[in-house]
Enzyme design. Sequence first.
Site, short mmCIF file in Angstrom:
data_model
loop_
_atom_site.label_atom_id
_atom_site.label_comp_id
_atom_site.label_asym_id
_atom_site.label_seq_id
_atom_site.Cartn_x
_atom_site.Cartn_y
_atom_site.Cartn_z
N THR A 37 0.75 -1.42 -0.03
CA THR A 37 0.08 0.08 -0.09
C THR A 37 0.91 1.42 -0.04
OG1 THR A 37 -1.73 -1.39 1.42
CG2 THR A 37 -1.98 1.17 1.34
N ARG A 97 -36.45 8.27 3.94
CA ARG A 97 -37.53 7.57 2.95
C ARG A 97 -38.56 7.33 3.22
NH1 ARG A 97 -38.07 5.81 -2.59
NH2 ARG A 97 -38.89 3.76 -2.68
N GLY A 133 -31.64 -0.16 0.16
CA GLY A 133 -32.35 -0.72 -1.03
C GLY A 133 -31.53 -0.46 -2.63
N GLU A 177 -3.02 -6.45 7.05
CA GLU A 177 -2.49 -6.48 8.11
C GLU A 177 -2.91 -7.53 9.29
OE1 GLU A 177 -1.79 -2.78 10.38
OE2 GLU A 177 -1.98 -1.66 8.48
#
Lengths: 392, 253
Positions: free
Chosen positions: A167, A277, A348, A372
Amino acid sequence: CPSLELSFSSLAELPEMHQMMRQTCRDYADRELAPIAGKLDKEHLFPAQQVHELGSMGVMAVEVPEELGGAGMDYLAYALAVEEISRGCGSTGCVVSVNNSLYIGPILKFGTQEQKEQWITPFTTGEKVGCFALSEPGNGSDAGAASTSARQEGDEWVLNGTKAWITNSWDASAVVVFASTDKSLKHKGISAFLVPMPHPGLSLGKKEDKLGIRATSTANIILDDCRIPLGNMLGSPGAGFKIAMQTLDSGRIGIASQALGIAQAALDCAADYAHKRTAFGAPIGKLQAVQFKLADMAVAVESARLLTWKAAMLKDAKKPFTKEAAMAKLAASEAATFCSHQSIQVLGGMGYVTDMPAERHYRDARITEIYEGTSEIQRLVIAGQLLKENAP
Amino acid sequence: MSRVLVGVKRVIDYAVKVRVKPDHSGVVTDGVKHSMNPFCEIAVEEAVKLKEKKLFKEVVAVSCGPAQATETIRTALAMGCDRGIHVEVTGKDYESLGPLQVSKIFAALAKKEEASLVILGKQAIDDDCNQTGQMTAALLDWPQGTFASEVEIEGDKVKVVREIDGGLETIKINMPAVVTADLRLNTPRYATLPNIMKAKKKKIANMKPADLGVDIVSRLEVLRVDEPPTRLAGVKVETVDDLVAKLKESGTI
């Protein structure tokens, strides 16, 4: 750094300095990282400017003493910082964690004063980041089987071999490399070396095209008669495996914190959506099915967080923390994958598209159970410690 | 003495959805996230920048309120202020604390600390009064440069570019003076980790309004607090003529 008498009550309410430090990281993440995280992910962009800014805030070297250019804070502060940064952008949190724990960590613990000044101080400002090269194409979990070699030739070490999954590799200016000086000694023959990047004899493989944390670069590091001065060995000969394991112990707290940040972001996303929602005539937050999911997510995150803080506090108190760090990393990474999975479910269809960050959290979370130390390795570490404690 | 006094106010965080108390006596503050008033952050940033340019020797952060006000002062210290003053006001006194009392306190402190400059945010985001800076200047009989989008020290004078309805107005005022910060004056810095560590060691003095000879009895009484009326749906029209007709119909024009 000043030793803080952290007590049990600190788990309930953090000391003022830690609260302030957490708030400044949260403000930065909310204002500077969250708005661009989607773009960084989509375009695989390394957040160079943000890393600079975080460096000037001290976040790239939280535990490093002030004389060396760091913030001079403790590991709990570092864990808080990584969580808040990761909540804004999982990739940026990863860069912060790798630089602090995996690159600076071993040099701070095992380096000479000269090595610290040369290899830590320039990496505190955010202008340069480092990386950590242990894994190879032939071994990840089986770190003792490292086949990268180092032979002495006059006043130089000559390194040969390939390291995998590194990384920050394409963005780094230095690497801590683990190589064997004597394969017959198996893991006791491994030593740690400091190599600048770029450097003759060191080349990078192609950037991996990853599922998540796409703003970080991950690639092989290929060493082909890479020559470095003898003074570039970190720690004593044969201590490499021990250095790697101890570094990973601490690094686990960093990754646990990254996972917590991602988990929290996923939870926040789902909770917000539950208010807004509507379905069947009311906000979906009124439905027990959604409430149960949110509750389970919250418990998963909070319990992993307390494990992480405890591991950090034990480390700060210079007490053994191997078991707790492994528990924290295991719990937090599984919380991250659980929360991000459930977050998509709450959203959803909207959770499946890039308009909402839920799908990015899902992709970012997945690596935390792997790098790791895989979740399986964490279980071995925990069981090993437990059985040692319980030996007749 | 080249000292700057900066006022910082602890307010409900800008991102929080404010709710009115059921008894309509005020808004809910218990358990609600608070932070430094955004315009006060801009004021602190400006003061610290002036000190970094070596135009002033010391920046003192002041806040009036209960014990939690010290958190706000600590944030100002972490941004670079040198020391703090916490003027303790609690309970009912705090609920009725307004610009007139605060400006009396700031005026007294400005004299006591021999400040050359007092910088405040132009207004607080909770009461939107936009009065404290102006009142402080009046009480001190000092010139004022309000709604500052640019501040420059020129010798013993301050050049202030003010944001006004018509555009920008540039004035030059003598020090000592009061300046209030507007949005575009600067971008406040994030408190860095090393500065947060240093802030721990900086001193915050504690005092009461009575110590400054200030009477904080309020001359105002809040009768009632209500939420703003819910926005009603609008009406869509097809043409400009329709729009004019509707406006005439409703008596607006």
